[in-house]
Design a protein around this motif. Structure first.
Motif, short mmCIF file in Angstrom:
data_model
loop_
_atom_site.label_atom_id
_atom_site.label_comp_id
_atom_site.label_asym_id
_atom_site.label_seq_id
_atom_site.Cartn_x
_atom_site.Cartn_y
_atom_site.Cartn_z
N VAL A 55 1.03 -1.30 -0.16
CA VAL A 55 0.31 0.31 -0.21
C VAL A 55 1.01 1.15 0.29
CG1 VAL A 55 -1.49 1.66 1.49
CG2 VAL A 55 -2.01 -1.10 1.47
N GLY A 56 0.67 2.14 -1.40
CA GLY A 56 1.85 3.45 -1.42
C GLY A 56 3.11 2.99 -1.77
N CYS A 57 3.12 1.65 -2.90
CA CYS A 57 4.48 1.38 -3.17
C CYS A 57 5.06 2.26 -3.70
CB CYS A 57 3.30 0.15 -4.25
SG CYS A 57 3.01 1.13 -5.71
N GLY A 58 4.92 3.97 -4.45
CA GLY A 58 5.52 4.79 -4.89
C GLY A 58 6.35 3.84 -5.80
N GLY A 59 7.34 4.65 -6.05
CA GLY A 59 8.23 3.37 -7.50
C GLY A 59 8.24 1.94 -7.68
N GLY A 60 8.18 1.15 -6.65
CA GLY A 60 8.22 0.28 -6.64
C GLY A 60 9.44 -0.56 -6.32
N ILE A 61 9.90 0.09 -5.05
CA ILE A 61 11.57 -0.37 -4.45
C ILE A 61 11.17 -1.73 -3.39
CG2 ILE A 61 13.40 -0.16 -3.11
CD1 ILE A 61 12.97 3.02 -4.06
N LEU A 62 10.54 -1.58 -2.98
CA LEU A 62 10.19 -2.51 -1.75
C LEU A 62 9.01 -4.01 -2.80
CD1 LEU A 62 10.09 -3.94 1.07
CD2 LEU A 62 8.06 -2.42 1.15
N ALA A 63 8.29 -2.90 -3.70
CA ALA A 63 7.36 -4.78 -3.85
C ALA A 63 8.11 -5.15 -4.97
CB ALA A 63 6.40 -4.20 -5.03
N GLU A 64 9.02 -4.44 -5.58
CA GLU A 64 9.97 -6.00 -6.27
C GLU A 64 10.48 -6.66 -5.95
OE1 GLU A 64 12.82 -4.27 -10.94
OE2 GLU A 64 11.66 -3.58 -10.64
N SER A 65 11.27 -6.10 -4.88
CA SER A 65 11.97 -6.48 -4.26
C SER A 65 11.58 -8.09 -3.35
CB SER A 65 13.21 -5.84 -3.10
OG SER A 65 12.29 -5.32 -2.36
N MET A 66 10.22 -7.95 -3.23
CA MET A 66 9.27 -8.63 -2.98
C MET A 66 8.50 -10.13 -3.47
SD MET A 66 6.98 -7.50 0.55
CE MET A 66 6.32 -5.61 -0.35
N ALA A 67 8.60 -9.23 -4.79
CA ALA A 67 8.61 -10.36 -5.66
C ALA A 67 8.99 -11.09 -6.25
CB ALA A 67 7.61 -9.33 -7.03
#
Length: 236
Positions: free
Chosen positions: A57-69
């Protein structure tokens, strides 16, 4: 967007202006790149990311989201800032990261659409940028399935945090753009804990996150006086 959306147009515009620099590790987002491995490992150590369904939630440019994927989770990143989302989508596509999607949707709306759909919910460095953070906490509770994990990170509200996060980071060391943070929106751990309890989440762990700008080292500690992380679970 309607007037009822829990977002500040100025905050969205601020991060949209910087969107093209999100993945530059030497840009204004350098501290975010430096703390990301630390918070990723902390989340993974508690929630075991491989095979999990996660919403950031509130992923912005995706730094955390991409690393979790990359850790093996199936991730949906959501935000209301269009440009950072496009940057996140482009970066994931160029990097060939699978099991990663992005949507421009409010957390509250997604909670109505997909209640209990996720094993893990992350909401990092976001609560201090919205008008009603307690509403986001309630949405995170609704999104996670019983027994699932919810993670928050934000900044404490006290004199030390003002000196470190605003005066030091934005004005003296220029680690962040001026105006990134507004002191009145900082959140005390006791306030976040109360919102979590009110939403029905059970606190599991609170950790301080410290960063030395001179050595560029970051670590978790028991000191929650400036940056801190909170882990919660939804009762099974």
């Amino acid at each position: 967007m309607t007037a009822t959306v829990n977002a500040d147009p100025q905050e969205l515009a601020k991060f949209s202006e910087l969107a093209h620099r999100w993945w530059d590790p030497n840009s204004e987002f350098k501290p975010l790149h430096q703390i990301n491995p630390l918070r990723l490992d902390w989340i993974d150590s508690l929630a075991r990311l491989p095979g999990r369904r996660v919403v950031d939630v509130g992923c912005g440019g995706g730094i955390l989201a991409e690393s979790m994927a990359r850790r093996g989770a199936s991730v949906l990143g959501i935000d209301l800032a269009t440009k950072p989302l496009r940057v996140a989508q482009l970066h994931a596509m160029e990097a060939g990261v699978e099991q990663l999607q992005y949507r421009e949707v409010p957390a509250e709306a997604l909670a109505v659409e997909m209640p209990g759909a996720f094993d893990v919910v992350t909401c990092m460095e976001m609560l201090e940028h919205v008008p009603e953070p307690a509403s986001i906490v309630r949405a995170c509770h609704a999104l996670v399935k019983p027994g699932g994990w919810v993670f928050f990170s934000t900044i404490n509200r006290n004199a030390k945090a003002f000196v470190f996060a605003i005066v030091g980071a934005e004005h003296v060391l220029k680690l962040l753009p001026k105006g990134t943070h507004e002191y009145a929106r900082f959140i005390r751990p006791s306030e976040l804990a109360q919102w979590c309890r009110d939403a029905g989440l059970v606190l599991q762990q609170t950790r301080g996150m410290e960063y030395n700008p001179l050595t560029q080292r970051c670590w978790l500690s028991g000191d929650t006086s400036v940056n801190y992380l909170v882990a919660c679970r939804k009762p099974a």
